[in-house]
Scaffold this motif. Structure first.
Motif, PDB file in Angstrom:
ATOM      1  N   THR A 188      -1.406   6.209 -13.809  1.00  0.00           N
ATOM      2  CA  THR A 188      -0.996   6.751 -12.508  1.00  0.00           C
ATOM      3  C   THR A 188       0.478   7.161 -12.486  1.00  0.00           C
ATOM      4  O   THR A 188       0.910   7.856 -11.563  1.00  0.00           O
ATOM      5  N   LEU A 189       1.234   6.754 -13.491  1.00  0.00           N
ATOM      6  CA  LEU A 189       2.635   7.164 -13.604  1.00  0.00           C
ATOM      7  C   LEU A 189       2.708   8.666 -13.888  1.00  0.00           C
ATOM      8  O   LEU A 189       1.971   9.178 -14.735  1.00  0.00           O
ATOM      9  N   HIS A 190       3.611   9.359 -13.193  1.00  0.00           N
ATOM     10  CA  HIS A 190       3.763  10.793 -13.443  1.00  0.00           C
ATOM     11  C   HIS A 190       4.609  11.064 -14.683  1.00  0.00           C
ATOM     12  O   HIS A 190       4.233  11.869 -15.547  1.00  0.00           O
ATOM     13  N   ALA A 191       5.779  10.404 -14.777  1.00  0.00           N
ATOM     14  CA  ALA A 191       6.683  10.718 -15.888  1.00  0.00           C
ATOM     15  C   ALA A 191       7.837   9.740 -15.924  1.00  0.00           C
ATOM     16  O   ALA A 191       8.104   9.016 -14.958  1.00  0.00           O
ATOM     17  N   HIS A 204       0.808  -1.213   0.000  1.00  0.00           N
ATOM     18  CA  HIS A 204       0.000   0.000   0.000  1.00  0.00           C
ATOM     19  C   HIS A 204       0.849   1.274   0.000  1.00  0.00           C
ATOM     20  O   HIS A 204       0.311   2.368   0.234  1.00  0.00           O
ATOM     21  N   LEU A 205       2.132   1.144  -0.277  1.00  0.00           N
ATOM     22  CA  LEU A 205       3.017   2.304  -0.199  1.00  0.00           C
ATOM     23  C   LEU A 205       2.588   3.423  -1.141  1.00  0.00           C
ATOM     24  O   LEU A 205       2.673   4.613  -0.799  1.00  0.00           O
ATOM     25  N   LEU A 206       2.113   3.072  -2.330  1.00  0.00           N
ATOM     26  CA  LEU A 206       1.773   4.103  -3.309  1.00  0.00           C
ATOM     27  C   LEU A 206       0.579   4.945  -2.879  1.00  0.00           C
ATOM     28  O   LEU A 206       0.333   6.002  -3.473  1.00  0.00           O
ATOM     29  N   ASP A 207      -0.133   4.507  -1.842  1.00  0.00           N
ATOM     30  CA  ASP A 207      -1.271   5.297  -1.354  1.00  0.00           C
ATOM     31  C   ASP A 207      -0.830   6.668  -0.840  1.00  0.00           C
ATOM     32  O   ASP A 207      -1.626   7.619  -0.852  1.00  0.00           O
ATOM     33  N   VAL A 208       0.424   6.776  -0.375  1.00  0.00           N
ATOM     34  CA  VAL A 208       0.890   8.059   0.170  1.00  0.00           C
ATOM     35  C   VAL A 208       1.862   8.773  -0.778  1.00  0.00           C
ATOM     36  O   VAL A 208       2.374   9.840  -0.438  1.00  0.00           O
ATOM     37  N   ILE A 209       2.100   8.183  -1.950  1.00  0.00           N
ATOM     38  CA  ILE A 209       3.040   8.777  -2.901  1.00  0.00           C
ATOM     39  C   ILE A 209       2.286   9.720  -3.836  1.00  0.00           C
ATOM     40  O   ILE A 209       1.271   9.351  -4.427  1.00  0.00           O
ATOM     41  N   ASP A 210       2.800  10.936  -3.988  1.00  0.00           N
ATOM     42  CA  ASP A 210       2.156  11.917  -4.858  1.00  0.00           C
ATOM     43  C   ASP A 210       2.566  11.758  -6.321  1.00  0.00           C
ATOM     44  O   ASP A 210       1.759  12.030  -7.221  1.00  0.00           O
ATOM     45  N   LYS A 211       3.807  11.361  -6.557  1.00  0.00           N
ATOM     46  CA  LYS A 211       4.290  11.193  -7.930  1.00  0.00           C
ATOM     47  C   LYS A 211       5.200   9.978  -8.010  1.00  0.00           C
ATOM     48  O   LYS A 211       6.080   9.795  -7.156  1.00  0.00           O
ATOM     49  N   VAL A 212       4.990   9.157  -9.040  1.00  0.00           N
ATOM     50  CA  VAL A 212       5.915   8.061  -9.355  1.00  0.00           C
ATOM     51  C   VAL A 212       6.613   8.405 -10.659  1.00  0.00           C
ATOM     52  O   VAL A 212       5.963   8.671 -11.680  1.00  0.00           O
ATOM     53  N   VAL A 213       7.938   8.410 -10.635  1.00  0.00           N
ATOM     54  CA  VAL A 213       8.755   8.659 -11.817  1.00  0.00           C
ATOM     55  C   VAL A 213       9.616   7.425 -12.046  1.00  0.00           C
ATOM     56  O   VAL A 213      10.141   6.842 -11.087  1.00  0.00           O
TER      57      VAL A 213
END
Length: 343
Positions: free
Chosen positions: A286-289, A249-258
C-alpha cells in the motif's frame, strides 16, 4: 589525483560548536539544497543507510536517545560516514534546555579517521525542516495557501520558515499543548516572516482544511488528534511525532503514502504510523514510494489537485551527514571550530 593527508603530526579533528555554526550564516536555501541532493542520492542508491536504534535509559520515562548511522558516497572525494546521537527529552523545557540535544561525528570511510565532532542540535532542527520542505515541493499543491502546524518543538521553526519560503502562503496556523509555548512560538515567527501567523487552541482548528498540515507533537501516549474529516481534498499531511497522533482509520482517506525510507519506517518502536504498520493498514504493497524515488522521477509525486497525500519522515542519518559535511566545509574555509588532537 588527490594527495593523501599526512599524519606525521598526529591525528586531529575539528570540533564545531553551536556558536561556530551560528557564525557561518547558513541559509534555509543552503540546507534545503543539501537535503535535496542527498535525498536524490538515496533514490539512486548512492548512500549506505542503517535504520536508527534507540537507547532507553532507566530514567522513569523522561526520555531516550536515538542513534543514527549513515554514509553518503557523493560527498567529498570518496564519501563521508557519520553517526549522530540525539536525545529526546520532552520535559527539558522545565530546566531551560531544548528537548533535542545532539552530537554528530564524521569519519573518513577509507581509513576510519574521525574528521569532526559537531553540535548537531541545529543540524537536527534544520535537516528536519528541510526534509519537510523537500517533501512538500513534490507532494503539496503548488498553490498551497494555508499551513497548519501542530507543535512548537525545536524542529517546528525550520518546518515553517522553510515552507514559508517555498510557498506563497496566506496564513500560518500554529498550536501546541502549552499556551505559553504556542504564543511564544508565534511571536518568534512574526518577528522573522511576513505571512500572518494565527494561534489556535487545538490541533483540529489548526489543520481543518489546511493545504499543508505538519504534526510535530510531543505526546506521551497515542491519541487520535488528526481524524479523516479534518483533511481537505488536495492536502498534504506531514506527521512525524514520536508517539502517534493519527486516528487509526486515517489512511482510509489518504490516496498516497510516501516515506523517507521504508526500512526506517518499519524499524523501532516509535513513529507517527507505528500503529498503522502493526495493524496492517500500511504495508509495502500500500506504500506509494520513498521520497528519493519521487525526487529522481522513478515514481510520481502529486498527480492531481484532489489527492490527499501523507509524507512520513522519521529522520534519515544521511541528511545529518550531508548537512554536517556542508557545515564542516564552511567551517574549514572560515577557520572556525577548535582543533582537537585525537592521538
Amino acid at each position: 589525483m588527490t594527495v593523501p593527508p599526512s599524519y606525521d603530526d598526529g591525528l586531529w579533528l575539528r570540533f564545531v560548536a553551536g556558536p561556530d555554526i551560528d557564525a557561518l550564516g547558513l541559509t534555509p536555501a543552503d540546507i534545503v539544497a543539501a537535503a535535496t541532493d542527498v535525498v536524490a542520492a538515496h533514490g539512486r542508491g548512492e548512500t549506505v543507510f542503517e535504520p536508527r536504534t534507540h537507547l532507553e535509559p532507566d530514567n522513569g520515562g523522561r526520555g531516550h536517545f536515538n542513534v543514527l548511522r549513515g554514509h553518503v558516497s557523493t560527498l567529498g572525494d570518496h564519501g563521508v560516514s557519520g553517526i549522530k546521537v540525539v536525545g529526546d527529552f520532552v520535559s527539558n523545557y522545565e530546566v531551560g534546555l531544548p528537548s533535542e540535544l545532539a552530537l554528530l561525528t564524521l569519519y573518513d570511510p577509507w581509513t576510519g579517521v574521525p574528521r569532526a565532532i559537531l553540535d548537531a542540535t541545529l543540524i537536527t532542527e534544520a535537516r528536519t525542516g528541510a526534509m519537510t520542505a523537500v517533501g512538500a515541493r513534490h507532494l503539496a499543491r503548488p498553490d498551497a495557501k494555508v499551513l497548519g502546524h501542530i507543535g512548537a518543538r525545536g524542529t517546528a521553526h525550520s518546518n515553517i520558515v522553510m515552507l514559508d519560503a517555498m510557498f506563497d502562503l496566506d496564513e500560518i496556523r500554529v498550536t501546541s499543548r502549552r499556551p505559553e509555548s504556542r504564543e511564544a512560538f508565534a511571536d518568534r515567527l512574526r518577528a522573522e516572516i511576513s505571512t500572518p501567523v494565527v494561534v489556535t487552541g487545538s490541533p483540529a482548528e489548526t489543520i481543518d482544511g489546511a493545504d499543508i498540515a505538519v504534526e510535530a507533537t510531543r505526546l506521551r501516549e497515542p491519541a487520535s488528534l488528526i481524524t479523516p474529516d479534518l483533511l481537505a481534498p488536495g492536502s498534504l499531511l506531514v506527521p512525524y511525532g514520536t508517539i502517534s497522533a493519527l486516528d487509526p482509520h486515517l489512511l482510509d482517506v489518504i490516496d498516497k503514502v510516501v516515506v523517507d525510507d521504508w526500512r526506517e519506517a518499519q524499524a523501532g518502536s516509535f513513529g507517527a504510523l507505528r500503529p498503522h504498520l502493526r495493524s496492517g493498514a500500511l504495508t509495502h504493497e500500500t506504500l506509494h514510494a520513498e521520497l528519493g524515488q519521487v525526487v529522481t522521477g522513478a515514481r510520481p509525486g502529486r498527480e492531481d489537485d484532489a489527492e490527499r497525500i501523507l509524507f512520513w519522515h522519521r529522520g534519515l542519518s544521511i541528511l545529518d551527514v550531508a548537512v554536517g559535511h556542508l557545515i564542516l566545509e564552511r567551517a574549514e574555509a572560515a577557520g572556525l571550530g577548535t582543533m582537537v588532537r585525537f592521538r
